[in-house]
Design a protein around this motif. Structure first.
Motif, PDB file in Angstrom:
ATOM      1  N   ARG A 222       0.815  -1.217   0.000  1.00 31.51           N
ATOM      2  CA  ARG A 222       0.000   0.000   0.000  1.00 31.51           C
ATOM      3  C   ARG A 222       0.851   1.270   0.000  1.00 31.51           C
ATOM      4  O   ARG A 222       1.930   1.292   0.608  1.00 31.51           O
TER       5      ARG A 222
ATOM      6  N   TRP B  99      -1.457  -7.530   9.266  1.00 35.43           N
ATOM      7  CA  TRP B  99      -2.539  -7.454   8.268  1.00 35.43           C
ATOM      8  C   TRP B  99      -3.248  -8.802   8.157  1.00 35.43           C
ATOM      9  O   TRP B  99      -4.478  -8.863   8.181  1.00 35.43           O
TER      10      TRP B  99
ATOM     11  N   ARG C 291      -7.161  -9.451   9.147  1.00 33.93           N
ATOM     12  CA  ARG C 291      -8.125  -9.913   8.122  1.00 33.93           C
ATOM     13  C   ARG C 291      -8.803 -11.197   8.582  1.00 33.93           C
ATOM     14  O   ARG C 291      -9.997 -11.370   8.423  1.00 33.93           O
TER      15      ARG C 291
ATOM     16  N   GLY D 117     -16.465   1.084   5.798  1.00 34.60           N
ATOM     17  CA  GLY D 117     -17.742   0.398   5.663  1.00 34.60           C
ATOM     18  C   GLY D 117     -18.952   1.288   5.487  1.00 34.60           C
ATOM     19  O   GLY D 117     -19.923   0.873   4.863  1.00 34.60           O
TER      20      GLY D 117
ATOM     21  N   THR E 187     -18.792   3.831   1.630  1.00 35.78           N
ATOM     22  CA  THR E 187     -18.955   3.041   0.406  1.00 35.78           C
ATOM     23  C   THR E 187     -20.405   2.570   0.276  1.00 35.78           C
ATOM     24  O   THR E 187     -21.027   2.707  -0.777  1.00 35.78           O
TER      25      THR E 187
ATOM     26  N   THR F  69     -23.259   3.841  -2.422  1.00 31.60           N
ATOM     27  CA  THR F  69     -23.849   2.852  -3.339  1.00 31.60           C
ATOM     28  C   THR F  69     -25.382   2.933  -3.292  1.00 31.60           C
ATOM     29  O   THR F  69     -26.043   2.942  -4.338  1.00 31.60           O
TER      30      THR F  69
ATOM     31  N   SER G 249     -18.127   2.619  -5.873  1.00 32.02           N
ATOM     32  CA  SER G 249     -17.875   3.668  -4.883  1.00 32.02           C
ATOM     33  C   SER G 249     -16.386   3.886  -4.612  1.00 32.02           C
ATOM     34  O   SER G 249     -16.016   4.901  -4.039  1.00 32.02           O
TER      35      SER G 249
ATOM     36  N   LEU H  18      -9.978   1.790  -6.922  1.00 32.25           N
ATOM     37  CA  LEU H  18      -9.617   0.913  -5.789  1.00 32.25           C
ATOM     38  C   LEU H  18      -8.770   1.734  -4.814  1.00 32.25           C
ATOM     39  O   LEU H  18      -8.570   2.938  -5.028  1.00 32.25           O
TER      40      LEU H  18
ATOM     41  N   HIS I 140      -2.542   0.633  -4.531  1.00 37.28           N
ATOM     42  CA  HIS I 140      -1.613  -0.471  -4.274  1.00 37.28           C
ATOM     43  C   HIS I 140      -0.188   0.052  -4.486  1.00 37.28           C
ATOM     44  O   HIS I 140       0.008   1.112  -5.074  1.00 37.28           O
TER      45      HIS I 140
ATOM     46  N   PRO J 225     -16.091  -3.801  -8.299  1.00 34.79           N
ATOM     47  CA  PRO J 225     -16.313  -2.734  -7.312  1.00 34.79           C
ATOM     48  C   PRO J 225     -15.638  -3.016  -5.972  1.00 34.79           C
ATOM     49  O   PRO J 225     -15.373  -2.090  -5.209  1.00 34.79           O
ATOM     50  N   PHE J 226     -15.351  -4.290  -5.679  1.00 33.22           N
ATOM     51  CA  PHE J 226     -14.707  -4.639  -4.403  1.00 33.22           C
ATOM     52  C   PHE J 226     -13.236  -5.004  -4.593  1.00 33.22           C
ATOM     53  O   PHE J 226     -12.591  -5.478  -3.661  1.00 33.22           O
TER      54      PHE J 226
ATOM     55  N   ARG K 164      -6.123  -8.246  -1.641  1.00 36.39           N
ATOM     56  CA  ARG K 164      -6.624  -7.019  -1.020  1.00 36.39           C
ATOM     57  C   ARG K 164      -8.116  -6.806  -1.265  1.00 36.39           C
ATOM     58  O   ARG K 164      -8.649  -5.721  -0.997  1.00 36.39           O
TER      59      ARG K 164
ATOM     60  N   CYS L   6     -11.985  -6.421  -0.920  1.00 39.52           N
ATOM     61  CA  CYS L   6     -12.691  -5.913   0.264  1.00 39.52           C
ATOM     62  C   CYS L   6     -13.182  -7.066   1.143  1.00 39.52           C
ATOM     63  O   CYS L   6     -13.973  -7.892   0.696  1.00 39.52           O
ATOM     64  N   PRO L   7     -12.754  -7.118   2.402  1.00 43.08           N
ATOM     65  CA  PRO L   7     -13.233  -8.202   3.277  1.00 43.08           C
ATOM     66  C   PRO L   7     -14.684  -8.007   3.688  1.00 43.08           C
ATOM     67  O   PRO L   7     -15.347  -8.937   4.109  1.00 43.08           O
TER      68      PRO L   7
ATOM     69  N   ILE M 218     -26.880  -3.551   1.679  1.00 47.65           N
ATOM     70  CA  ILE M 218     -27.428  -2.806   0.533  1.00 47.65           C
ATOM     71  C   ILE M 218     -28.747  -3.434   0.084  1.00 47.65           C
ATOM     72  O   ILE M 218     -29.747  -2.741  -0.120  1.00 47.65           O
TER      73      ILE M 218
HETATM   74  C1  HEM Z   1     -20.616  -1.126  -1.179  1.00 46.62           C
HETATM   75  C2  HEM Z   1     -19.815  -1.512  -0.233  1.00 46.62           C
HETATM   76  C3  HEM Z   1     -18.326  -1.585  -0.355  1.00 46.62           C
HETATM   77  C4  HEM Z   1     -17.508  -1.419  -1.446  1.00 46.62           C
HETATM   78  C5  HEM Z   1     -17.906  -1.087  -2.875  1.00 46.62           C
HETATM   79  C6  HEM Z   1     -16.147  -1.626  -1.001  1.00 46.62           C
HETATM   80  C7  HEM Z   1     -15.040  -1.567  -1.813  1.00 46.62           C
HETATM   81  C8  HEM Z   1     -13.740  -1.748  -1.377  1.00 46.62           C
HETATM   82  C9  HEM Z   1     -12.574  -1.653  -2.217  1.00 46.62           C
HETATM   83  C10 HEM Z   1     -12.592  -1.352  -3.706  1.00 46.62           C
HETATM   84  C11 HEM Z   1     -11.489  -1.891  -1.452  1.00 46.62           C
HETATM   85  C12 HEM Z   1     -10.034  -1.853  -1.898  1.00 46.62           C
HETATM   86  C13 HEM Z   1      -9.603  -3.076  -2.648  1.00 46.62           C
HETATM   87  C14 HEM Z   1      -8.175  -2.944  -3.141  1.00 46.62           C
HETATM   88  O1  HEM Z   1      -7.407  -2.169  -2.602  1.00 46.62           O
HETATM   89  O2  HEM Z   1      -7.813  -3.629  -4.112  1.00 46.62           O
HETATM   90  C15 HEM Z   1     -11.952  -2.136  -0.106  1.00 46.62           C
HETATM   91  C16 HEM Z   1     -11.129  -2.433   0.956  1.00 46.62           C
HETATM   92  C17 HEM Z   1     -11.584  -2.614   2.233  1.00 46.62           C
HETATM   93  N1  HEM Z   1     -12.892  -2.604   2.659  1.00 46.62           N
HETATM   94 FE1  HEM Z   1     -14.531  -2.361   1.505  1.00 46.62          FE
HETATM   95  N2  HEM Z   1     -16.154  -1.907   0.342  1.00 46.62           N
HETATM   96  C18 HEM Z   1     -17.465  -1.907   0.782  1.00 46.62           C
HETATM   97  C19 HEM Z   1     -17.918  -2.173   2.060  1.00 46.62           C
HETATM   98  C20 HEM Z   1     -17.117  -2.474   3.130  1.00 46.62           C
HETATM   99  C21 HEM Z   1     -17.603  -2.788   4.461  1.00 46.62           C
HETATM  100  C22 HEM Z   1     -19.077  -2.865   4.848  1.00 46.62           C
HETATM  101  C23 HEM Z   1     -16.495  -2.974   5.243  1.00 46.62           C
HETATM  102  C24 HEM Z   1     -16.395  -3.312   6.707  1.00 46.62           C
HETATM  103  C25 HEM Z   1     -17.302  -3.103   7.596  1.00 46.62           C
HETATM  104  C26 HEM Z   1     -15.327  -2.792   4.402  1.00 46.62           C
HETATM  105  C27 HEM Z   1     -14.025  -2.910   4.837  1.00 46.62           C
HETATM  106  C28 HEM Z   1     -12.912  -2.828   4.015  1.00 46.62           C
HETATM  107  C29 HEM Z   1     -11.545  -2.986   4.495  1.00 46.62           C
HETATM  108  C30 HEM Z   1     -11.129  -3.254   5.932  1.00 46.62           C
HETATM  109  C31 HEM Z   1     -10.709  -2.855   3.371  1.00 46.62           C
HETATM  110  C32 HEM Z   1      -9.184  -2.948   3.333  1.00 46.62           C
HETATM  111  C33 HEM Z   1      -8.744  -4.367   3.022  1.00 46.62           C
HETATM  112  C34 HEM Z   1      -7.236  -4.513   2.877  1.00 46.62           C
HETATM  113  O3  HEM Z   1      -6.546  -3.546   2.632  1.00 46.62           O
HETATM  114  O4  HEM Z   1      -6.751  -5.648   3.009  1.00 46.62           O
HETATM  115  N3  HEM Z   1     -15.740  -2.493   3.125  1.00 46.62           N
HETATM  116  N4  HEM Z   1     -13.339  -2.047  -0.077  1.00 46.62           N
END
Ligand code: HEM
Length: 497
Positions: A101, A126, A130, A301, A304, A308, A363, A367, A370, A430-431, A436, A438-439, A448
């Motif tokens: 990162r 990390w 996770r 959380g 995003t 959406t 959203s 991303l 990275h 989108p995730f 990496r 989105c967990p 949603i």
């Molecule tokens: C519409 C809902 C959501 C979208 C579109 C979304 C999208 C994303 C994206 C694109 C990333 C980055 C992926 C990357 O770097 O390659 C991410 C990372 C992350 N998201 Fe989400 N997310 C959503 C909801 C949530 C929720 C509800 C949580 C937790 C309550 C969450 C926790 C995280 C965390 C902790 C990371 C960092 C993971 C890491 O770096 O290992 N996200 N998310």
């Protein structure tokens, strides 16, 4: 010229010369075989071409220079991928080497960074964070356990909406409050903000988190483009974010301490654990560790998910025929008050609408940034160590080579399609994908789906003053989450069933 002004001018000249020398040094290393990209100016590189909407400006550069482009933001080398092939190269083929990162200035806080889930390298902290989130918050078992809670929070939203019927409301605030309290109940076992709490302590907490998000999303931050200036915190970003972190932390320090006393008591047994906080306390997490993880979960959380839902409601209000089909489907499948997972899985039209919404309005459009942990190759180009890497999923969603009539909102395109957003289909990410990804995906999707079902089932929605829905302003604003530039104001009335 007085002494202070002379000193300022001299130090500015000195800094510029130093930057110029360093920039030259870097480019004169003549890294061979970089991806193509627009010509770069001395010192600033391509910064002048990025503007306020980097997802849009880099998409337009990709049309000219290709699927993988290289840019320079000051001294920082940046690579942007804009096609599924380029995304595969980064998130799959070279996932191991390109999953580090780049930490935005706002989050470069020495006392917090070592406990970060979002901004850590792929190290043991990390990995264990996770795993903890996966098992305690996002596993099928945990989601099932949270479903009652989710329902309660939706009930609170509906009660609030029934009360405000007939008024024009900023639906974003109401949705944000619901999502925030859902997450805070999962994490702390209690609601933390109110629907109507003008300027109370809880409102301050909301403001602090908004500010952290705003600081984190700033793209024009000189310190991060010129590492030698990092220590100066020129825009006060680090200091400002820390102040907001402190406010949020002081708010939940009390909750942590109260619960810690219970968890440490001799009468505590593991089956009493109800919240994510209980699990962290059982694992002997310190307050700093808990505060950092919790803040990150709220930041990642809530925004995003809120944005959406806002984009989806905007599209549904704009497309009457889509809204009617959704209403029919929801009416057909739901005949009780509760919303269960098995009922949600039957809503094929809603699933198609959610995919279509992610395609047009991801959203996190680029991303999270990275970083290359080692030099490697993608699509036969060299990606040097420490390069900052973006994947422009927004551009992919609007690429006419991938989608028919890409700018129109047409959920039907997903009806008989196997394409999904879970990280295996690289035209819809989108995730993200890979290590990496989105967990929070399973939890975000559940939230949603059930929120949209509740809003559609209970109310009829329209723009205020009989405004023409086809003219609804759909401009976006770039930040940690890509949100509507103008808040969505709607009126609604209860449905007569
Ligand atoms: C519409 C809902 C959501 C979208 C579109 C979304 C999208 C994303 C994206 C694109 C990333 C980055 C992926 C990357 O770097 O390659 C991410 C990372 C992350 N998201 Fe989400 N997310 C959503 C909801 C949530 C929720 C509800 C949580 C937790 C309550 C969450 C926790 C995280 C965390 C902790 C990371 C960092 C993971 C890491 O770096 O290992 N996200 N998310």
């Amino acid at each position: 010229m007085d002494f202070t002004t002379s000193l300022f001018v001299l130090s500015t000249i000195f800094l510029l010369l130093l930057i110029l020398k360093q920039t030259k040094l870097i480019s004169s290393k003549s890294i061979k075989n970089l991806p193509p990209g627009p010509p770069k100016l001395p010192i600033i590189g391509n910064l002048h071409q990025i503007g306020d909407k980097p997802h849009v400006s880099t998409a337009s550069m990709a049309r000219k220079y290709g699927p993988l482009i290289s840019l320079r933001f000051g001294q920082q080398l940046v690579v942007v991928a804009s096609t599924p092939e380029a995304a595969i190269g980064i998130l799959k083929t070279q996932d191991r080497l390109l999953s580090s990162r780049v930490v935005p200035t706002a989050f470069q806080q020495p006392e917090l960074l070592p406990h970060s889930l979002i901004w850590s390298e792929c190290n043991s902290t990390w990995k264990s964070l996770r795993t903890l989130c996966r098992t305690e918050m996002f596993s099928a078992k945990a989601l099932e356990a949270q479903s009652k809670l989710r329902e309660q929070k939706l009930g609170n939203l509906l009660t609030f909406l029934h009360k405000t019927q007939g008024r024009v409301i900023n639906i974003q605030d109401a949705v944000f409050t619901t999502l925030f309290n859902t997450l805070s109940s999962i994490i702390f076992g209690k609601d933390l903000i109110d629907y109507e709490d003008e300027h109370g302590a809880r409102d301050e907490l909301k403001e602090s988190l908004y500010s952290i998000i705003e600081y984190g999303g700033r793209i024009k931050d000189v310190g991060s483009f010129f590492p030698m200036l990092e220590g100066f915190d020129l825009h006060g970003i680090r200091k400002g974010t820390m102040k907001e972190f402190d406010k949020a932390f002081s708010y939940w320090d009390d909750i942590i301490e109260e619960r810690r006393a219970q968890v440490n008591s001799s009468t505590w047994s593991s089956d009493q654990a109800q919240s994510f906080l209980d699990r962290m306390l059982e694992k002997r997490f310190t307050n700093n560790q808990i505060n950092q993880v919790v803040t990150e979960l709220f930041v990642a959380g809530t925004n995003t998910t809120t944005s959406t839902v806002m984009w989806a409601m905007s599209e549904f209000v704009r497309h009457k025929e889509v809204m009617s089909k959704l209403e029919e489907e929801v009416k057909r499948e739901f005949n009780s008050d509760t919303i269960t997972s098995s009922q949600l899985s039957k809503l094929t039209y809603l699933q198609a609408c959610i995919k279509e919404n992610f395609r047009l309005h991801p959203s996190v459009p680029l991303l999270l940034p990275h970083k290359a942990a080692e030099t490697c190759e993608v699509m036969n180009y060299t990606i040097p160590k420490n390069t900052k890497i973006f994947v422009n999923v927004w551009a992919m969603g609007r690429d006419p080579n991938l989608w028919d009539d890409p700018l129109s909102f047409n959920p039907e395109r997903f009806i008989d399609s196997k394409l999904d957003y879970k990280g295996q289909d690289f035209e819809l990410l989108p995730f993200g994908s890979g290590r990496r990804i989105c967990p929070g995906l399973p939890s975000g999707i559940k939230t949603i789906e059930s929120l949209l079902v509740s809003l559609i089932r209970e109310f009829e929605w329209a723009l205020p003053n009989g405004d023409d829905p086809s003219k609804l302003d759909m401009n976006d604003k770039f930040g940690i989450a890509l949100r509507r530039e103008k808040p969505l104001k709607l009126i609604f009335k209860e449905k007569i069933v």
